[in-house]
Design an enzyme around this catalytic site. Structure first.
Site, PDB file in Angstrom:
ATOM      1  N   HIS A  74     -22.112  -8.082  -8.220  1.00  0.00           N
ATOM      2  CA  HIS A  74     -22.779  -8.267  -6.910  1.00  0.00           C
ATOM      3  C   HIS A  74     -23.671  -9.510  -6.917  1.00  0.00           C
ATOM      4  CE1 HIS A  74     -22.664  -3.667  -5.879  1.00  0.00           C
ATOM      5  NE2 HIS A  74     -21.649  -4.293  -5.315  1.00  0.00           N
ATOM      6  N   ASP A 123     -19.574   9.188   1.180  1.00  0.00           N
ATOM      7  CA  ASP A 123     -20.235   8.417   2.240  1.00  0.00           C
ATOM      8  C   ASP A 123     -21.604   9.026   2.562  1.00  0.00           C
ATOM      9  OD1 ASP A 123     -19.074   6.516   4.798  1.00  0.00           O
ATOM     10  OD2 ASP A 123     -20.870   7.725   5.130  1.00  0.00           O
ATOM     11  N   ARG A 128     -18.615   6.472  -8.284  1.00  0.00           N
ATOM     12  CA  ARG A 128     -18.837   6.106  -9.693  1.00  0.00           C
ATOM     13  C   ARG A 128     -20.078   6.806 -10.228  1.00  0.00           C
ATOM     14  NH1 ARG A 128     -18.668  -0.269  -8.823  1.00  0.00           N
ATOM     15  NH2 ARG A 128     -17.667   0.088  -6.831  1.00  0.00           N
ATOM     16  N   HIS A 141     -29.062  -3.594  -3.981  1.00  0.00           N
ATOM     17  CA  HIS A 141     -27.823  -3.601  -3.188  1.00  0.00           C
ATOM     18  C   HIS A 141     -27.268  -2.174  -3.235  1.00  0.00           C
ATOM     19  CE1 HIS A 141     -24.002  -5.527  -1.691  1.00  0.00           C
ATOM     20  NE2 HIS A 141     -23.643  -4.285  -1.978  1.00  0.00           N
ATOM     21  N   ARG A 159     -23.557   8.789   5.081  1.00  0.00           N
ATOM     22  CA  ARG A 159     -23.732   9.386   6.418  1.00  0.00           C
ATOM     23  C   ARG A 159     -23.182  10.808   6.449  1.00  0.00           C
ATOM     24  NH1 ARG A 159     -21.199   4.203   9.141  1.00  0.00           N
ATOM     25  NH2 ARG A 159     -20.085   4.487   7.202  1.00  0.00           N
ATOM     26  N   ARG A 183     -13.909 -15.924  -3.859  1.00  0.00           N
ATOM     27  CA  ARG A 183     -14.759 -14.969  -4.565  1.00  0.00           C
ATOM     28  C   ARG A 183     -14.022 -14.555  -5.840  1.00  0.00           C
ATOM     29  NH1 ARG A 183     -16.442  -8.776  -3.280  1.00  0.00           N
ATOM     30  NH2 ARG A 183     -17.895  -8.691  -4.990  1.00  0.00           N
ATOM     31  N   GLY A 214     -24.779   0.470  -1.646  1.00  0.00           N
ATOM     32  CA  GLY A 214     -23.625   0.704  -0.774  1.00  0.00           C
ATOM     33  C   GLY A 214     -22.709   1.669  -1.482  1.00  0.00           C
ATOM     34  N   ASN A 215     -21.424   1.582  -1.189  1.00  0.00           N
ATOM     35  CA  ASN A 215     -20.486   2.437  -1.906  1.00  0.00           C
ATOM     36  C   ASN A 215     -20.512   2.071  -3.400  1.00  0.00           C
ATOM     37  OD1 ASN A 215     -18.715   4.554  -1.779  1.00  0.00           O
ATOM     38  ND2 ASN A 215     -16.943   3.195  -1.639  1.00  0.00           N
ATOM     39  N   GLY A 216     -20.600   0.776  -3.671  1.00  0.00           N
ATOM     40  CA  GLY A 216     -20.966   0.294  -5.011  1.00  0.00           C
ATOM     41  C   GLY A 216     -22.428  -0.128  -4.943  1.00  0.00           C
ATOM     42  N   ASN A 251     -11.313 -13.719  -0.217  1.00  0.00           N
ATOM     43  CA  ASN A 251     -11.603 -12.676  -1.197  1.00  0.00           C
ATOM     44  C   ASN A 251     -10.308 -11.898  -1.388  1.00  0.00           C
ATOM     45  OD1 ASN A 251     -12.474 -10.525  -2.673  1.00  0.00           O
ATOM     46  ND2 ASN A 251     -14.143  -9.948  -1.297  1.00  0.00           N
ATOM     47  N   GLY A 297     -24.765  -1.364   2.725  1.00  0.00           N
ATOM     48  CA  GLY A 297     -24.674  -0.377   3.811  1.00  0.00           C
ATOM     49  C   GLY A 297     -25.803   0.638   3.810  1.00  0.00           C
ATOM     50  N   GLY A 303     -28.686   0.345   1.878  1.00  0.00           N
ATOM     51  CA  GLY A 303     -29.946  -0.403   1.852  1.00  0.00           C
ATOM     52  C   GLY A 303     -30.353  -0.900   3.231  1.00  0.00           C
ATOM     53  N   GLU A 329     -22.577 -11.999   1.743  1.00  0.00           N
ATOM     54  CA  GLU A 329     -21.895 -12.536   0.556  1.00  0.00           C
ATOM     55  C   GLU A 329     -20.937 -13.665   0.923  1.00  0.00           C
ATOM     56  OE1 GLU A 329     -21.112  -9.235  -2.520  1.00  0.00           O
ATOM     57  OE2 GLU A 329     -21.289  -8.199  -0.614  1.00  0.00           O
TER      58      GLU A 329
END
Ligand code: AMP
Length: 401
Positions: free
Chosen positions: A179, A283, A240, A207, A285, A90, A209-211, A7, A333, A335, A388
């Site tokens: 994704h 983030d 985003r 999905h 968390r 990828r 996560g950060n994206g 990747n 992350g 999910g 992935e």
């Protein structure tokens, strides 16, 4: 067969070496800061971790360094690069041309190049990765696995934007979705968990996560997805914005601090989402900690609530699109680990036959796979750690035979 998955980003290369078809990870790692100060390779073999700090001026050196480290007894796992049977790459954008992974030939290379316009940050480094691997391993088959391919089954009414039709014909402006490897892997895995053939299952895959992106999957095929022409659309993300009124863009551009295209691009991609609303972090968390500290009126709490509200809204949209849903699947992350985010996103959906088991939900973290709905829930709720790279290895193995 030994399969190397690559990747390649603009200044980084992620890799995993698999023994196929058993899908055993032999080694993996990351080359970082290519062409910058402080470049390094982090290489893992099982539990062992090796940090190699050295100048890595370009991707060619990065690929060579990876190949050197996977070979031999010191840090390696194979005796010679000749053991590598295929390389899977990828690739972010395959445009409208490819709805599946492809063995790389001149045609595929031209298509990836042609799509640089649509993914200017990703396709050019992806191409460099292919070129450097071909130089280093000239006789090894290479396979391109596209992030957009899984969503090529969207019907026209779902993928077109209500713009003048020429925008699609002339500039290829349409929803592509991203994704894809994650949604495809999870749809396949969900069918196994449900004990049904993939072509019979209807799913909502999330999905997060950060994206973040979601997909409506009918009979194992994607029929709608939340990301669009670019990965900026849809859900609220780490930095985003996701969906906003498009008229906000010209309005912002009429203000001195956002007058340039690059200013708006930066604010929408880097300064919005969880970070933009909370002012604390991108983030989840960190936001949960801040919300616990600062209370339910804080902007951190607001950011979490907005994120979950949007996930819930898309679940509602895709329930309507699909009519019947076998399962809602969570991955990424947030999910896979976000107990609170899952609970908030699914609250109040009991009337739709979506009933979360709050105790099971708390247990499903850190790579665990399983069901988190109550036994009577008409729609099952599943947590499925995404894979992935593993999916790219599977696709590569099949196409390289
Ligand atoms: P990803 O981009 O898929 O690596 O996901 C990154 C996101 O997952 C970040 O927002 C993390 O805060 C979030 N995440 C990771 N672990 C947890 C956790 N235990 N609880 C909530 N969010 C988490």
């Amino acid at each position: 067969m030994i399969v190397l998955v690559i990747n390649c980003g603009s200044s980084s290369i992620k890799y995993q070496l698999y023994d196929m078809p058993s899908k055993i990870v032999l080694a993996k790692g990351l080359v970082e800061k290519i062409g910058e100060n402080g470049s390094s390779l982090t290489h893992r073999r099982g539990e062992e971790k090796f940090e190699i700090n050295q100048p890595i001026p370009n991707h060619k050196t990065g690929i060579e360094l990876i190949l050197t480290n996977i070979v031999g007894s010191e840090r390696g796992v194979i005796a010679s690069v000749k053991e590598i049977g295929a390389v899977g790459h990828r690739i972010v954008h395959g445009g409208e041309r490819y709805s599946a992974a492809m063995r790389i030939d001149q045609d595929v290379l031209s298509c990836i190049e042609d799509c640089c316009d649509l993914a200017p940050l990703h396709n050019p480094p992806n191409l460099i990765g292919i070129q450097e691997c071909r130089n280093a391993l000239p006789d090894v088959p290479m396979v391109a696995v596209f992030d957009t391919a899984f969503h090529q089954t969207l019907p026209r009414e779902a993928f077109l934007y209500p713009l003048p039709y020429g925008a699609y014909e002339r500039y290829r402006i349409r929803k592509y979705g991203f994704h894809g490897t994650s949604h495809a892997f999870v749809a396949n895995r969900a069918a196994s968990i449900l004990g049904k053939p993939e072509q019979t299952v209807n799913l909502i895959t999330c999905h997060l996560g950060n994206g973040s992106s979601m997909a409506a999957v009918r009979g194992g095929k994607s029929v709608d997805t939340s990301m669009g022409f670019t990965p900026l659309a849809g859900l609220m993300m780490g930095t985003r914005s996701g969906d906003i009124d498009p008229a906000i863009i010209p309005f912002l551009m009429s203000k001195p601090e956002y007058a340039k295209v690059s200013d708006v691009d930066r604010v929408l991609n880097k300064k919005s989402g969880l970070l933009g609303i909370s002012g604390v972090s991108n983030d989840m968390r960190d936001l949960q900690e801040a919300a616990t500290r600062e209370g339910s009126d804080s902007r951190a709490a607001l950011a979490i609530n907005m994120f979950c509200y949007r996930v819930k809204s898309y679940i509602g949209q895709y329930l309507a699109v699909l009519g019947r849903v076998d399962a809602i699947c969570f991955m990424g992350g947030i999910g896979e680990n976000g107990v609170l985010a899952r609970e908030k996103s699914l609250s109040g959906l009991d009337n739709f036959g979506i009933i979360l088991d709050r105790e099971k939900n708390k247990e499903m973290v850190r790579g665990k796979e399983g069901e988190i709905s109550v036994p009577g829930s008409k729609v099952k709720i599943l947590v499925i750690p995404t894979d992935e790279e593993g999916w790219i290895a599977v696709e590569t193995f099949h196409r390289a035979q």
